[in-house]
Design an enzyme around this catalytic site. Sequence first.
Site, PDB file in Angstrom:
ATOM      1  N   TYR A 213      -6.959  -1.994  -6.443  1.00 14.84           N
ATOM      2  CA  TYR A 213      -6.244  -3.304  -5.820  1.00 14.84           C
ATOM      3  C   TYR A 213      -5.450  -2.975  -4.717  1.00 14.84           C
ATOM      4  O   TYR A 213      -5.417  -1.472  -4.293  1.00 14.84           O
ATOM      5  CB  TYR A 213      -5.256  -3.960  -6.915  1.00 14.84           C
ATOM      6  CG  TYR A 213      -4.170  -3.330  -7.512  1.00 14.84           C
ATOM      7  CD1 TYR A 213      -3.558  -1.792  -7.390  1.00 14.84           C
ATOM      8  CD2 TYR A 213      -3.851  -3.797  -9.062  1.00 14.84           C
ATOM      9  CE1 TYR A 213      -2.736  -1.352  -8.253  1.00 14.84           C
ATOM     10  CE2 TYR A 213      -2.971  -3.000  -9.888  1.00 14.84           C
ATOM     11  CZ  TYR A 213      -2.208  -1.865  -9.592  1.00 14.84           C
ATOM     12  OH  TYR A 213      -1.425  -1.149 -10.108  1.00 14.84           O
ATOM     13  N   GLU A 214      -4.850  -3.795  -3.900  1.00 19.18           N
ATOM     14  CA  GLU A 214      -3.939  -3.664  -2.677  1.00 19.18           C
ATOM     15  C   GLU A 214      -5.081  -3.104  -1.599  1.00 19.18           C
ATOM     16  O   GLU A 214      -4.701  -2.444  -0.832  1.00 19.18           O
ATOM     17  CB  GLU A 214      -3.018  -2.360  -2.764  1.00 19.18           C
ATOM     18  CG  GLU A 214      -2.052  -2.761  -4.010  1.00 19.18           C
ATOM     19  CD  GLU A 214      -0.844  -3.776  -3.559  1.00 19.18           C
ATOM     20  OE1 GLU A 214      -0.547  -4.014  -2.316  1.00 19.18           O
ATOM     21  OE2 GLU A 214       0.082  -3.984  -4.394  1.00 19.18           O
ATOM     22  N   GLY A 215      -6.262  -3.766  -1.790  1.00 22.05           N
ATOM     23  CA  GLY A 215      -7.478  -3.376  -0.749  1.00 22.05           C
ATOM     24  C   GLY A 215      -8.063  -2.097  -1.363  1.00 22.05           C
ATOM     25  O   GLY A 215      -7.378  -1.188  -1.709  1.00 22.05           O
TER      26      GLY A 215
ATOM     27  N   ARG B  31       0.554  -1.017   0.029  1.00 24.12           N
ATOM     28  CA  ARG B  31      -0.079   0.058  -0.043  1.00 24.12           C
ATOM     29  C   ARG B  31       0.881   1.059   0.169  1.00 24.12           C
ATOM     30  O   ARG B  31       0.690   2.004  -0.636  1.00 24.12           O
ATOM     31  CB  ARG B  31      -0.997  -0.093   1.164  1.00 24.12           C
ATOM     32  CG  ARG B  31      -2.103  -1.061   1.349  1.00 24.12           C
ATOM     33  CD  ARG B  31      -2.827  -1.327   2.320  1.00 24.12           C
ATOM     34  NE  ARG B  31      -3.750  -2.163   1.897  1.00 24.12           N
ATOM     35  CZ  ARG B  31      -4.318  -3.154   2.631  1.00 24.12           C
ATOM     36  NH1 ARG B  31      -4.083  -3.001   3.900  1.00 24.12           N
ATOM     37  NH2 ARG B  31      -5.168  -4.019   2.321  1.00 24.12           N
TER      38      ARG B  31
END
Length: 592
Positions: A406-408, A268
């Site tokens: 993406y990446e949460g 992140r």
Amino acid sequence: MSDTTQKSLIGGDFLITETPAQDIFTLEELSEEQKMMRDSAKEFIDREVVPHHERFESKDYALTEATMRQLGEMGFLGVTVPEQYGGLGMGFVTTMLACDYLSGGNGSLATAYGAHTGIGTLPILLYGTEEQKNKYLPDLATGNKFGAYCLTEPDAGSDANSGKTKAKLSEDGKHYIINGQKMWISNAGFAEIFIVFAKIDDDKNITGFIVERDTEGLTFGEEEHKLGIRSSSTRQVFFNDMKVPVENLLGERNNGFKIALNSLNVGRIKLAAANLDGQRRILAHATKYANERKQFGVAISTFGAIRKKIAEMATGIFVSEAGSYRAAKDIQDKIDELVAGGMNHQEAELKGVEEFAVEASILKVFVSDLTQQTADEGIQIYGGMGFSADAPMEAAWRDARIGRIYEGTNEINRLLAVGMLIKKTMKGQLDLLKPAMAVGKELMGIPSFDVPDYSELLSEEKAVIANLKKVFLMVSGAALQKYMMEMEKQQHLLLNASEILNQIYMAESAVLRAEKHFSADSVEVAMAQLNLYKAVEKIIVAAKEGIISFAEGDEQRMMLSGLRRFTKYTNQPNIIALTEKIAAHYVEKGHY
Ligand SMILES: Cc1cc2nc3c(=O)[nH]c(=O)nc-3n(C[C@H](O)[C@H](O)[C@H](O)COP(=O)(O)OP(=O)(O)OC[C@H]3O[C@@H](n4cnc5c(N)ncnc54)[C@H](O)[C@@H]3O)c2cc1C
């Protein structure tokens, strides 16, 4: 060892501590070695990536793979990997720098690089056994082999621990037999080492495995056709009675979710870095175009409407850089502190990143949202040409979109950041309660009518930020008191709190960066002030929305009056003059 060991190295602490400007690291302080890394990354992208824009836009996956191989040959894939495993063993800040300057030229390459060096390599680096690290890291660090990370499934995205992929120990106890399916796997087309998450038997949690490409039972879907990052390989991955040797279990059984989360924490903050040079390049294109394009007999860069956009883009970059590198150095210092205390490097790296997970989520959301906005305004500056695939903005805008997913997703990261702060408080790792109670008391008291001395550079801005922190404590403290264990379900309020939180961290980082390195009449101080003004306005909206929704009667009146008190920016600068000053600087300079 870091030279700033006295500073607070507790994630989230920025909310309750006054950070002195000397405690934050900024891009102005790069070492010679770091500058060399930055320049060679930038030079590589300008030479090997930018000229191939059209190929990257036409799904040339082989080009992405070949460029990744070049990056490997130059050592860029092993920046984080310790020297003993074939990497360069550089610190966290340098890793962020590489990610920053290698990612601006093209979104597909940025994704391939991020997936490989981040979530594709880190799980082994952070959780692998010595044998696993010796076996896999040298190939990953040099680009001899590429990595991919298989967590998401068709029915398990944000709820990543709910995956249906199953692992079962073989009768002879030598293998795990894995069955299931993963989706949206970056680098799947050319990766040779896969981090796969599956549940063993009826375990509650997932477990990580290292899987090699030539494993029997491993197959792939076709390339996905995507809105952006068109040359980034993204495929489904299928496991059909796939036999994985037991020694390839990663970390401990049932501990895969922790591996996934910790790898994502690093991913992140690096995603924030990966957006920075993209923003700088958009600004450079936009100012160049605005200076060349003439309408009504003059360059469009002379119009206030265009200058405002340029000023805001530049300000966004200054702020994004300030927050990203501040957090990166805090992580590095934390790692150094833990290593100095006797912890092994692997464990220290994990704990360092985990400590600043709140900041990593803040950065991921703030910078990816802002990059999309910057690209959008870039299109607007180009007018009709902005909509054309022949101009650079169209691809930049499409590529920026994935950063919010993406990446949460950004929603998940917003909820996470506030949730983690609450958890840290409950666990006694961060004392938000006492300061929140102090704010409550202050609300009942009579406000001071003393006129503070704001003669020092940015001292009023710092006082404003100190008060904004009280807004966060007031709103989240009162909401928490009302909803207690049900707070997690109050997503509207959590999103309001996250907006306040994000704006505070980023505004403070920008003000401290400006204070540390720039003079009162500088364009950087102007950017810190412009951003703070906007942050205050956003915080007022988010806080008010929360207060009028969950508080009633006297409590609501008292909090709204507190909000007015805590968001005062008395000697607010002339915002149009500030904007014009910033615009004039960048229109003339032509780039960031
Ligand atoms: C191009 C691309 C590359 C990718 N690369 C990889 C990769 O290499 N490896 C990998 O494992 N995955 C990868 N992903 C998957 C990515 O991480 C997921 O798409 C993402 O986590 C969201 O999951 P989802 O798509 O299932 O959406 P969902 O989880 O179905 O979410 C849909 C919407 O609902 C919201 N939402 C979901 N749950 C909640 C909640 N509890 N509260 C509030 N809102 C919620 C989300 O924010 C979102 O807006 C990639 C995806 C793409 C598109």
